[in-house]
Write a protein that holds these residues in place. Structure first.
Motif, PDB file in Angstrom:
ATOM      1  N   LEU A 147       0.806  -1.219   0.000  1.00 10.47           N
ATOM      2  CA  LEU A 147       0.000   0.000   0.000  1.00 10.47           C
ATOM      3  C   LEU A 147       0.841   1.272   0.000  1.00 10.47           C
ATOM      4  CD1 LEU A 147      -2.829  -0.822   2.562  1.00 10.47           C
ATOM      5  CD2 LEU A 147      -2.904  -0.963   0.080  1.00 10.47           C
ATOM      6  N   LEU A 148       2.095   1.173   0.357  1.00 11.80           N
ATOM      7  CA  LEU A 148       2.947   2.343   0.479  1.00 11.80           C
ATOM      8  C   LEU A 148       4.084   2.303  -0.530  1.00 11.80           C
ATOM      9  CD1 LEU A 148       3.221   2.467   4.374  1.00 11.80           C
ATOM     10  CD2 LEU A 148       1.692   3.795   2.924  1.00 11.80           C
ATOM     11  N   VAL A 149       4.520   3.503  -0.944  1.00  9.82           N
ATOM     12  CA  VAL A 149       5.664   3.651  -1.841  1.00  9.82           C
ATOM     13  C   VAL A 149       6.818   4.192  -1.009  1.00  9.82           C
ATOM     14  CG1 VAL A 149       6.560   4.836  -3.878  1.00  9.82           C
ATOM     15  CG2 VAL A 149       4.154   4.200  -3.766  1.00  9.82           C
ATOM     16  N   PHE A 150       7.931   3.480  -1.017  1.00 13.29           N
ATOM     17  CA  PHE A 150       9.085   3.890  -0.228  1.00 13.29           C
ATOM     18  C   PHE A 150      10.182   4.409  -1.149  1.00 13.29           C
ATOM     19  CE2 PHE A 150       6.944   0.575   2.180  1.00 13.29           C
ATOM     20  CZ  PHE A 150       6.777   1.211   3.411  1.00 13.29           C
ATOM     21  N   GLU A 151      10.638   5.636  -0.868  1.00 15.35           N
ATOM     22  CA  GLU A 151      11.752   6.229  -1.598  1.00 15.35           C
ATOM     23  C   GLU A 151      12.759   6.742  -0.582  1.00 15.35           C
ATOM     24  OE1 GLU A 151      10.512   9.187  -4.389  1.00 15.35           O
ATOM     25  OE2 GLU A 151       8.905   7.925  -5.182  1.00 15.35           O
ATOM     26  N   ALA A 152      14.028   6.591  -0.890  1.00 17.78           N
ATOM     27  CA  ALA A 152      15.074   7.021   0.029  1.00 17.78           C
ATOM     28  C   ALA A 152      15.013   8.531   0.227  1.00 17.78           C
ATOM     29  CB  ALA A 152      16.436   6.619  -0.511  1.00 17.78           C
TER      30      ALA A 152
ATOM     31  N   LYS B 132      -0.239   4.467  -2.266  1.00 17.13           N
ATOM     32  CA  LYS B 132      -0.763   4.018  -3.553  1.00 17.13           C
ATOM     33  C   LYS B 132      -2.285   4.030  -3.433  1.00 17.13           C
ATOM     34  CE  LYS B 132       2.999   0.797  -4.499  1.00 17.13           C
ATOM     35  NZ  LYS B 132       3.313  -0.620  -4.720  1.00 17.13           N
ATOM     36  N   PHE B 133      -2.926   5.075  -3.957  1.00 17.00           N
ATOM     37  CA  PHE B 133      -4.352   5.247  -3.735  1.00 17.00           C
ATOM     38  C   PHE B 133      -5.230   4.167  -4.354  1.00 17.00           C
ATOM     39  CE2 PHE B 133      -2.869   9.493  -2.573  1.00 17.00           C
ATOM     40  CZ  PHE B 133      -3.518   9.619  -1.356  1.00 17.00           C
ATOM     41  N   PRO B 134      -4.968   3.672  -5.561  1.00 23.40           N
ATOM     42  CA  PRO B 134      -5.836   2.596  -6.068  1.00 23.40           C
ATOM     43  C   PRO B 134      -5.849   1.369  -5.157  1.00 23.40           C
ATOM     44  CG  PRO B 134      -4.503   3.481  -7.847  1.00 23.40           C
ATOM     45  CD  PRO B 134      -4.006   4.102  -6.582  1.00 23.40           C
ATOM     46  N   GLU B 135      -4.679   1.008  -4.636  1.00 23.79           N
ATOM     47  CA  GLU B 135      -4.609  -0.154  -3.759  1.00 23.79           C
ATOM     48  C   GLU B 135      -5.322   0.106  -2.431  1.00 23.79           C
ATOM     49  OE1 GLU B 135      -2.218   0.859  -5.695  1.00 23.79           O
ATOM     50  OE2 GLU B 135      -1.372  -0.880  -6.710  1.00 23.79           O
ATOM     51  N   VAL B 136      -5.212   1.336  -1.915  1.00 20.76           N
ATOM     52  CA  VAL B 136      -5.900   1.680  -0.668  1.00 20.76           C
ATOM     53  C   VAL B 136      -7.411   1.628  -0.873  1.00 20.76           C
ATOM     54  CG1 VAL B 136      -6.326   3.523   1.004  1.00 20.76           C
ATOM     55  CG2 VAL B 136      -3.992   3.049   0.254  1.00 20.76           C
TER      56      VAL B 136
END
Length: 107
Positions: free
Chosen positions: A57-62, A69-73
């Protein structure tokens, strides 16, 4: 490198993967675990599934806070409703997959 080498590598990887998955079952088959330890172990599947859910559900960037991720939520909402009403894992998974597919088709 020969085909025999690759076959041995694949078989070795299979054995190394198989051992940590099967060995705990073999070792604990004859043991009686304390109730407190069994209760502790009962939370492991829930913890693993929660970690997998949040990872998807989340996008992780350094260097940044996690994004969503809104569609998945949004697809989790019908899956959650089906889960509360039916308590059937197969129906929950099918609802979630169909919801994500429809949302990706629309957007």
């Amino acid at each position: 490198m020969s085909n025999q080498y690759f076959l041995l590598v694949i078989l070795g990887c299979g054995v190394v993967t198989w051992i940590p998955r099967i060995l705990p079952f073999v070792l604990t088959r004859t043991m009686v675990l304390p109730p407190l330890f069994e209760k502790f172990l009962s939370y492991i599947p829930l913890t693993i599934l929660t970690a997998l859910l949040f990872q998807s559900l989340l996008v992780f960037e350094a260097g940044h806070l996690p994004g969503v991720k809104f569609p998945e939520v949004f697809a989790c909402v019908p899956a959650l409703i089906v889960g509360i009403r039916t308590n059937d894992l197969m129906k929950i998974v099918i609802t979630g997959v169909v919801s994500v597919a429809l949302l990706r088709l629309i957007f």
